[in-house]
Design a protein around this motif. Structure first.
Motif, PDB file in Angstrom:
ATOM      1  N   GLU A  18       0.832  -1.204   0.000  1.00 52.31           N
ATOM      2  CA  GLU A  18       0.000   0.000   0.000  1.00 52.31           C
ATOM      3  C   GLU A  18       0.871   1.260   0.000  1.00 52.31           C
ATOM      4  N   CYS A  19       0.360   2.280  -0.626  1.00 54.72           N
ATOM      5  CA  CYS A  19       0.968   3.615  -0.528  1.00 54.72           C
ATOM      6  C   CYS A  19      -0.177   4.608  -0.329  1.00 54.72           C
ATOM      7  N   GLY A  20      -0.150   5.309   0.759  1.00 55.18           N
ATOM      8  CA  GLY A  20      -1.277   6.161   1.125  1.00 55.18           C
ATOM      9  C   GLY A  20      -1.487   7.322   0.179  1.00 55.18           C
ATOM     10  N   MET A  68      -0.068  12.309   3.205  1.00 51.61           N
ATOM     11  CA  MET A  68       1.079  12.165   4.103  1.00 51.61           C
ATOM     12  C   MET A  68       0.699  11.435   5.392  1.00 51.61           C
ATOM     13  N   GLU A  69      -0.491  11.758   5.905  1.00 47.63           N
ATOM     14  CA  GLU A  69      -0.912  11.148   7.168  1.00 47.63           C
ATOM     15  C   GLU A  69      -1.091   9.643   7.009  1.00 47.63           C
ATOM     16  N   GLN A  70      -1.722   9.215   5.901  1.00 46.13           N
ATOM     17  CA  GLN A  70      -1.899   7.780   5.660  1.00 46.13           C
ATOM     18  C   GLN A  70      -0.557   7.084   5.450  1.00 46.13           C
ATOM     19  N   GLN A  71       0.324   7.712   4.688  1.00 47.66           N
ATOM     20  CA  GLN A  71       1.646   7.125   4.454  1.00 47.66           C
ATOM     21  C   GLN A  71       2.399   6.936   5.771  1.00 47.66           C
ATOM     22  N   LYS A  72       2.283   7.914   6.645  1.00 49.26           N
ATOM     23  CA  LYS A  72       2.955   7.840   7.940  1.00 49.26           C
ATOM     24  C   LYS A  72       2.404   6.674   8.766  1.00 49.26           C
ATOM     25  N   ILE A 122       0.887   3.961   7.645  1.00 44.23           N
ATOM     26  CA  ILE A 122       1.294   2.704   7.001  1.00 44.23           C
ATOM     27  C   ILE A 122       2.705   2.334   7.412  1.00 44.23           C
ATOM     28  N   GLN A 123       3.630   3.313   7.322  1.00 43.86           N
ATOM     29  CA  GLN A 123       5.024   3.015   7.648  1.00 43.86           C
ATOM     30  C   GLN A 123       5.188   2.660   9.117  1.00 43.86           C
TER      31      GLN A 123
END
Length: 454
Positions: free
Chosen positions: A301-303, A306-310, A312-313
């Motif tokens: 997945e790649c959000g 920025m908030e989703q990506q953070k 996920i990581q």
């Protein structure tokens, strides 16, 4: 008893012989497969669906011409019973045999190779004769280490199986030796069977079952109740168990591709909490299942923002780190290194990943790699006293191994020297003996010549 003469007669005569002496083993009794027992097998169990069976066989056409034989190859033929890996006649007949039994089969084309035949040896629409000996059979292994073995008593319906997170309804009966210690209907979530007192091996086997299936599951202690046992069931530590399980119904959990990203993120938080609970209870296998679910959901997945990506990581890093820690406890060191590598790919200065990978390398006696990881930890955090202590441990282990290697090589060289000295001594003795013999022969010849002089 059927004889070789019975196998070489024309088709009508063969059918008459098998009709008189044999048993129709087809489910609807359409006389498609007749079986005659030539030699009785050992009393006891018979193969079940999915068992790995080993047989010797000879196949002939009705004119007596042999078209195949494992005996000619001097190698038994193995296959999984009831899985469509062989002709229908074999799946039916072998299931009816006992270990050591030899039987004769007469098979109509629809239970053999059908209208197409098996060119060039078996013509189209051929009835066939087989002699089959059942050498051995064992259940289907569901894990590489042989810790879970399944034998299917009743085949299930369809091709769908429960997945991780599915809700299943089962009837189970657990036995320890001859003692029945658990018998109940129970509903649970696959991957969380421990919450209902269900051992890991039964939980893991659910993903292989189909609705309506009844199977027997044999569990090594690792997949049963482990070193702790189960006092409420009067199960001691390191005990092997047998469960008979019927899957009455199930509802699959959503697959990764069926969920929106926000749904995956919310569910991952709940599953992480569940994994942490299992870890704190020392149930590392169950914890691994939970953390691996998160990785499977989020790894690709790649959000969108920025908030989703953070998030996920963060979830991926925590899950991979927790997996590494679980595998350290389980001494599955290659998995520790693998999960730490994935963290370091995302965060090259992750202190915990570097430290845990160093621990795995140290336990594998890879001292140089371990020391490099612990030194990297100190570059990230110079006050990490545990890493300094581990570097000292690596240096100590390296010295110990160096000294041990010196002793081994010293002993080896001493043995070589002793062997060379022994060989040299034997060679000198042989040379001296040869020289003495030669001197003796020369003396004799001289005396003979002196006596021959006029």
């Amino acid at each position: 008893m059927t004889t070789d003469k019975d196998l070489s007669m024309d088709g009508h005569a063969a059918v008459a012989v098998f009709s008189a002496k044999g048993v129709d083993i087809t489910p609807n009794k359409d006389q498609g497969v007749f079986k005659v027992v030539k030699r009785q097998g050992l009393d006891g169990d018979r193969p079940m669906i999915g068992d790995r069976v080993s047989v010797h066989y000879t196949g002939k056409l009705l004119n007596g011409k042999k078209f195949d034989s494992s005996l000619d190859r001097k190698e038994p033929f193995c296959f999984n019973l009831g899985k469509g890996q062989v002709i229908k006649a074999w799946d039916m007949s072998v299931m009816s045999m006992q270990r050591g039994e030899v039987c004769m089969l007469l098979c109509k084309p629809e239970y053999a190779y059908g209208a197409a035949g098996n060119p060039p040896k078996v013509p189209p629409n051929s009835s066939l004769l087989f002699e089959v000996e059942l050498l051995n059979f064992e259940g289907e292994l569901l894990t590489d280490d042989g810790g879970i073995m399944r034998r299917i008593k009743v085949r299930g319906d369809g091709y769908s199986n429960p997945n991780d997170g599915a809700t299943v309804e089962v009837h189970l009966e657990g036995r320890c030796g001859d003692r029945l210690f658990d018998s109940r209907d129970v509903r649970f979530v696959v991957g969380e069977g421990e919450d209902k007192g269900i051992p890991l091996g039964v939980d893991r086997a659910m993903e292989k079952m189909q609705k309506g299936e009844c199977c027997i599951i044999y569990l090594k202690s690792k997949y049963g109740f482990g070193k702790e046992g189960k006092p409420e069931y009067k199960i001691g530590p390191n005990t092997e168990l047998v469960y008979e399980v019927t899957l009455k119904d199930f509802q699959k959990a959503k697959e990764s591709w069926e969920m929106e990203l926000n749904e995956k993120l919310d569910l991952s938080a709940r599953v992480k909490h569940k994994g942490n609970q299992y870890f704190k209870a020392g149930q590392f296998f169950q914890a691994v299942i939970q953390y691996q679910r998160i990785v499977s959901w989020l790894e690709m997945e790649c959000g969108a923002g920025m908030e989703q990506q953070k998030r996920i990581q963060e979830l991926l890093l925590l899950s991979q780190l927790n997996l590494a820690l679980c595998f350290l406890r389980l001494k599955e060191l290659s998995h520790v290194v693998e999960n730490c590598n994935k963290v370091i790919e995302l965060d090259g200065k992750n202190e915990k990943a570097l430290y845990r990978r160093g621990e795995a390398h140290l336990l594998r006696n890879e001292f140089s790699l371990a020391m490099a990881d612990f030194r990297h930890v100190l570059q990230v955090n110079s006050s990490n006293r545990a890493a300094r202590a581990q570097i000292s441990m690596c240096q100590l282990k390296m010295r110990e191994h160096h000294e041990r290697d010196k002793r081994i090589y010293a002993n080896m060289f001493q043995k070589f020297a002793e062997h060379d000295a022994k060989v040299g001594k034997m060679k000198r003795r042989r040379d001296e003996s040869l020289k003495s013999n030669m001197n003796g022969e020369v003396g004799i010849k001289r005396r003979r010549r002196s006596q021959d002089c006029p």
